[in-house]
Design an enzyme around this catalytic site. Structure first.
Site, PDB file in Angstrom:
ATOM      1  N   HIS A   1       0.838  -1.200   0.000  1.00  0.00           N
ATOM      2  CA  HIS A   1       0.000   0.000   0.000  1.00  0.00           C
ATOM      3  C   HIS A   1       0.874   1.251   0.000  1.00  0.00           C
ATOM      4  CE1 HIS A   1      -2.825   2.882   2.132  1.00  0.00           C
ATOM      5  NE2 HIS A   1      -3.533   2.485   1.097  1.00  0.00           N
TER       6      HIS A   1
ATOM      7  N   GLU B   1       0.379  -0.955  -4.819  1.00  0.00           N
ATOM      8  CA  GLU B   1      -0.794  -0.063  -4.827  1.00  0.00           C
ATOM      9  C   GLU B   1      -0.282   1.360  -4.715  1.00  0.00           C
ATOM     10  OE1 GLU B   1      -4.028   2.505  -3.272  1.00  0.00           O
ATOM     11  OE2 GLU B   1      -2.052   2.181  -2.421  1.00  0.00           O
TER      12      GLU B   1
ATOM     13  N   ASP C   1      -1.439   5.847  -5.776  1.00  0.00           N
ATOM     14  CA  ASP C   1      -2.486   6.820  -6.105  1.00  0.00           C
ATOM     15  C   ASP C   1      -2.011   7.726  -7.241  1.00  0.00           C
ATOM     16  OD1 ASP C   1      -4.105   6.210  -3.547  1.00  0.00           O
ATOM     17  OD2 ASP C   1      -2.086   6.648  -2.822  1.00  0.00           O
TER      18      ASP C   1
ATOM     19  N   HIS D   1      -0.777  10.767  -3.224  1.00  0.00           N
ATOM     20  CA  HIS D   1      -2.033  10.476  -2.527  1.00  0.00           C
ATOM     21  C   HIS D   1      -2.874  11.728  -2.302  1.00  0.00           C
ATOM     22  CE1 HIS D   1      -4.734   9.770   0.888  1.00  0.00           C
ATOM     23  NE2 HIS D   1      -4.808   8.538   0.424  1.00  0.00           N
TER      24      HIS D   1
ATOM     25  N   GLU E   1      -4.842   3.600  -8.129  1.00  0.00           N
ATOM     26  CA  GLU E   1      -6.038   4.281  -7.614  1.00  0.00           C
ATOM     27  C   GLU E   1      -6.176   5.672  -8.226  1.00  0.00           C
ATOM     28  OE1 GLU E   1      -6.693   4.459  -3.370  1.00  0.00           O
ATOM     29  OE2 GLU E   1      -8.456   5.715  -3.681  1.00  0.00           O
TER      30      GLU E   1
END
Ligand code: G3P
Ligand code: CA
Length: 246
Positions: A11, A38, A40, A53, A106
């Site tokens: 993450h 993962e 963003d 993020h 994401e």
């Protein structure tokens, strides 16, 4: 599900020990053998896709203001921690290609228009880099995921249902993901229950837990039988999976 088949995702990279969403954090997660990164993605003022993020720069960099008020040249001057630059999406794809790692991308944006444009830009980048089949596109926005699927139905998508506070029933959690046309859903590990796991199995949705870092929490997710775990501590996840297997 056997614990050997759980997909291990980092993450924001190995973000508990290295600056989040940087190539350093991604390399460290890969060195620890994780299956997936993962991260963003946001858009700069001049429409470049970068890995970040927050909407604002202050928490994770030495920059100030909103990410989307800066062009790429400005963005690349900021320090994202330990001398790391804010990466481009394409740099992370290249790292993943070289290391046979999968990606969970994401979509982060502040308006619906931006969200639609971002979904399209990310899909186009995954297509042009021939990485679509190695990626999952994820969002809290059902509309963004529907847009991604409309652009390319081959893309695998994952919804983060809202809210994630334990107030939704298992049926509603899964219904949100199905309405978004998603292949999987991601849920705050603190509110995951056997009933949600069961509903995901019944509806054919892969279930991901984010973002347990403590051994007891990781062990509970493994026992629940989730398909994937996103953690900030790849080292702890590896140890727990090893201990569970022996
Ligand atoms: O998709 C799971 C997780 O990454 C969503 O929350 O805030 O860490 O991007 P956040
Ligand atoms: Ca995220």
């Amino acid at each position: 599900m056997s614990c050997n088949s759980i997909v291990r995702a980092a993450h924001r990279g190995a973000s508990a020990q290295y600056p989040e969403n940087t190539l350093l954090a991604f390399r460290k997660a890969i060195e620890q053998g994780l299956d997936m990164l993962e991260f963003d993605v946001r858009c700069t003022a001049d429409a470049h896709l970068i890995v970040m993020h927050d909407l604002t720069l202050e928490r994770t960099t030495n920059g100030h203001g909103n990410v989307n008020d800066h062009n790429l040249q400005e963005i690349r001057k900021f320090d994202a921690g330990q001398g790391e630059k804010i990466p481009l999406l394409e740099e992370v794809i290249e790292l993943a290609r070289q290391t046979n790692t999968r990606l969970c991308v994401e979509l982060k944006s502040s308006t619906e228009d931006e969200e639609m444009a971002l979904a399209e830009a990310v899909i186009r980048t995954l297509e042009s880099t021939a990485f679509l089949s190695r990626a999952i596109v994820t969002s809290f926005s059902p509309k963004a995921l529907l847009r991604a699927k409309a652009i390319n139905p081959e893309v695998s998508t994952m919804l983060d249902p809202s809210p994630q506070d334990g107030s939704l029933s298992p049926r509603e959690i899964c219904a949100q993901a199905l309405r978004a046309g998603a292949n999987s859903l991601c849920y705050d590990f603190r509110f995951l229950t056997p009933e949600i796991v069961r509903e995901c199995q019944l509806t054919g949705l892969a279930l991901w837990a984010w973002d347990p870092d403590e051994p007891a929490d990781l062990e509970r997710m493994i026992q629940l039988g989730v398909s994937g775990i996103m953690t900030n501590r790849p080292d702890v996840l590896n140890k727990v999976l090893h201990d569970v297997a022996v």
